[in-house]
Write an enzyme that holds these catalytic residues in place. Sequence first.
Site, PDB file in Angstrom:
ATOM      1  N   TYR A   1     -31.268  42.895  13.263  1.00  0.00           N
ATOM      2  CA  TYR A   1     -30.292  43.394  12.273  1.00  0.00           C
ATOM      3  C   TYR A   1     -30.754  43.031  10.862  1.00  0.00           C
ATOM      4  CZ  TYR A   1     -25.944  43.490   9.516  1.00  0.00           C
ATOM      5  OH  TYR A   1     -24.994  43.711   8.539  1.00  0.00           O
TER       6      TYR A   1
ATOM      7  N   LYS B   1     -31.874  45.599   7.878  1.00  0.00           N
ATOM      8  CA  LYS B   1     -31.164  45.641   6.589  1.00  0.00           C
ATOM      9  C   LYS B   1     -32.142  45.359   5.440  1.00  0.00           C
ATOM     10  CE  LYS B   1     -27.232  46.025   5.902  1.00  0.00           C
ATOM     11  NZ  LYS B   1     -26.400  47.239   5.627  1.00  0.00           N
TER      12      LYS B   1
HETATM   13  N1  LIG Z   1     -19.089  42.990   8.935  1.00  0.00           N
HETATM   14  C1  LIG Z   1     -19.741  41.965   8.388  1.00  0.00           C
HETATM   15  O1  LIG Z   1     -19.469  40.778   8.668  1.00  0.00           O
HETATM   16  C2  LIG Z   1     -20.841  42.221   7.385  1.00  0.00           C
HETATM   17  C3  LIG Z   1     -21.565  41.134   6.881  1.00  0.00           C
HETATM   18  C4  LIG Z   1     -22.583  41.368   5.947  1.00  0.00           C
HETATM   19  C5  LIG Z   1     -22.858  42.654   5.528  1.00  0.00           C
HETATM   20  N2  LIG Z   1     -22.158  43.697   6.046  1.00  0.00           N
HETATM   21  C6  LIG Z   1     -22.504  45.054   5.585  1.00  0.00           C
HETATM   22  O2  LIG Z   1     -21.356  45.637   4.977  1.00  0.00           O
HETATM   23  C7  LIG Z   1     -21.351  47.064   5.203  1.00  0.00           C
HETATM   24  C8  LIG Z   1     -20.005  47.485   5.766  1.00  0.00           C
HETATM   25  O3  LIG Z   1     -19.789  46.785   6.995  1.00  0.00           O
HETATM   26  P1  LIG Z   1     -18.495  47.030   7.893  1.00  0.00           P
HETATM   27  O4  LIG Z   1     -18.180  45.734   8.543  1.00  0.00           O
HETATM   28  O5  LIG Z   1     -17.455  47.765   7.131  1.00  0.00           O
HETATM   29  O6  LIG Z   1     -19.123  47.983   9.019  1.00  0.00           O
HETATM   30  P2  LIG Z   1     -18.412  48.948  10.055  1.00  0.00           P
HETATM   31  O7  LIG Z   1     -16.944  48.648  10.155  1.00  0.00           O
HETATM   32  O8  LIG Z   1     -19.247  48.906  11.300  1.00  0.00           O
HETATM   33  O9  LIG Z   1     -18.547  50.376   9.351  1.00  0.00           O
HETATM   34  C9  LIG Z   1     -19.777  51.034   9.280  1.00  0.00           C
HETATM   35  C10 LIG Z   1     -19.490  52.524   9.274  1.00  0.00           C
HETATM   36  O10 LIG Z   1     -20.747  53.218   9.213  1.00  0.00           O
HETATM   37  C11 LIG Z   1     -20.691  54.299  10.131  1.00  0.00           C
HETATM   38  N3  LIG Z   1     -22.032  54.719  10.514  1.00  0.00           N
HETATM   39  C12 LIG Z   1     -22.826  54.228  11.495  1.00  0.00           C
HETATM   40  N4  LIG Z   1     -23.975  54.933  11.555  1.00  0.00           N
HETATM   41  C13 LIG Z   1     -23.895  55.892  10.589  1.00  0.00           C
HETATM   42  C14 LIG Z   1     -24.757  56.951  10.190  1.00  0.00           C
HETATM   43  N5  LIG Z   1     -25.925  57.185  10.797  1.00  0.00           N
HETATM   44  N6  LIG Z   1     -24.367  57.743   9.165  1.00  0.00           N
HETATM   45  C15 LIG Z   1     -23.162  57.551   8.550  1.00  0.00           C
HETATM   46  N7  LIG Z   1     -22.297  56.584   8.908  1.00  0.00           N
HETATM   47  C16 LIG Z   1     -22.662  55.766   9.922  1.00  0.00           C
HETATM   48  C17 LIG Z   1     -19.887  53.740  11.289  1.00  0.00           C
HETATM   49  O11 LIG Z   1     -19.430  54.782  12.130  1.00  0.00           O
HETATM   50  P3  LIG Z   1     -19.208  54.482  13.705  1.00  0.00           P
HETATM   51  O12 LIG Z   1     -18.154  53.406  13.772  1.00  0.00           O
HETATM   52  O13 LIG Z   1     -18.776  55.816  14.237  1.00  0.00           O
HETATM   53  O14 LIG Z   1     -20.526  54.008  14.221  1.00  0.00           O
HETATM   54  C18 LIG Z   1     -18.773  53.013  10.555  1.00  0.00           C
HETATM   55  O15 LIG Z   1     -17.704  53.867  10.227  1.00  0.00           O
HETATM   56  C19 LIG Z   1     -22.571  47.336   6.085  1.00  0.00           C
HETATM   57  O16 LIG Z   1     -23.666  47.695   5.264  1.00  0.00           O
HETATM   58  C20 LIG Z   1     -22.873  45.990   6.719  1.00  0.00           C
HETATM   59  O17 LIG Z   1     -24.251  45.870   7.079  1.00  0.00           O
HETATM   60  C21 LIG Z   1     -21.150  43.520   6.958  1.00  0.00           C
END
Ligand SMILES: NC(=O)c1ccc[n+]([C@@H]2O[C@H](COP(=O)([O-])OP(=O)(O)OC[C@H]3O[C@@H](n4cnc5c(N)ncnc54)[C@H](OP(=O)(O)O)[C@@H]3O)[C@@H](O)[C@H]2O)c1
Length: 283
Positions: A129, A133
């Site tokens: 992951y 990223k």
């Molecule tokens: N969650 C954490 O603790 C955390 C920590 C550090 C950084 N981040 C970063 O913060 C950002 C937001 O995270 P989050 O927790 O809100 O993630 P999330 O809830 O998993 O949301 C990600 C969204 O992206 C969509 N997606 C997946 N593949 C895609 C594609 N090919 N094209 C367009 N959309 C796509 C997903 O759709 P599906 O659900 O249908 O797959 C989902 O709606 C991400 O960049 C993540 O890496 C998150």
Amino acid sequence: MALNALIIGGRGMLGIDLAAALEGDAAFDQVIVADLPECDITDEDALREFVLSLSADVIFNCAAFTNVDGCETQRNLAFAVNGTGAGNLAAVAAEADAHLIHLSTDFVFDGTKATPYEEGDPTSPVSAYGESKLEGERLVQERGDRWTIARTAWLYGRHGRNFVDTMLRLGRERDSVQGVTDQIGCPTWTCDLSAALVALAKAGAQGVFHTVNAGSCSRLEQIGYIFDMAGVECSVEGVGSSAFPRPAKVPANSTLSILKLGKEVGHEMPAWQDALTRYLSVL
Ligand SMILES: NC(=O)c1ccc[n+]([C@@H]2O[C@H](COP(=O)([O-])OP(=O)(O)OC[C@H]3O[C@@H](n4cnc5c(N)ncnc54)[C@H](OP(=O)(O)O)[C@@H]3O)[C@@H](O)[C@H]2O)c1
């Protein structure tokens, strides 16, 4: 002049709170939310057609493959979405003359530094992951024009599965739970992160920024704070991370410094305890 915003991955945990923050800010006129299936960042041609049909001034990339353990076994998908997909969007945003704000992670670091990581510190991910990223960060810089990389960590919010909600549920079901003492990070509420992303967009700030709630803690401390604030009567035992074997390695101490965000954008992040208290009060 009011800005038009486009959120890709806009129906995920962060995207939903970010849309609400943008809609509540007078600097933004139109807020368009897009996600799978109508907008797939791995399909560059379709993405270009979609984005160029809109007139976005700022594009937020919240889309990612965020299953950290799943990335270990689905490396190709992880790199397609988190790496190539991020680069595709950076190129298309440049063609659309839009400012791209791309979300990244503390997992680009290996977690061995004793003091908080600053934006320019060397990266060295320890999981698929984190590697995917980091590849996204590289491609955003290579293919983008006006870009911001906002690294965040340990997210929780009302619109997705997260550690805080899981611990609340377990604490109410059980008499005792175990909390890891050797993983330190910055728990961050999606609403506070959204406010920081709005501030970055309004300032037109470019470059890499750390965007997490202030301070840091171990998972054990975080659970203790959640239980205290929510009035959950459940004891918490401190254990090493070896008590919870998992496919992906995670950084031991990924505390991020947020000094640059304060200095260059004038945006101060609330402490993680303050954020958790407010989150628990709106659940
Ligand atoms: N969650 C954490 O603790 C955390 C920590 C550090 C950084 N981040 C970063 O913060 C950002 C937001 O995270 P989050 O927790 O809100 O993630 P999330 O809830 O998993 O949301 C990600 C969204 O992206 C969509 N997606 C997946 N593949 C895609 C594609 N090919 N094209 C367009 N959309 C796509 C997903 O759709 P599906 O659900 O249908 O797959 C989902 O709606 C991400 O960049 C993540 O890496 C998150």
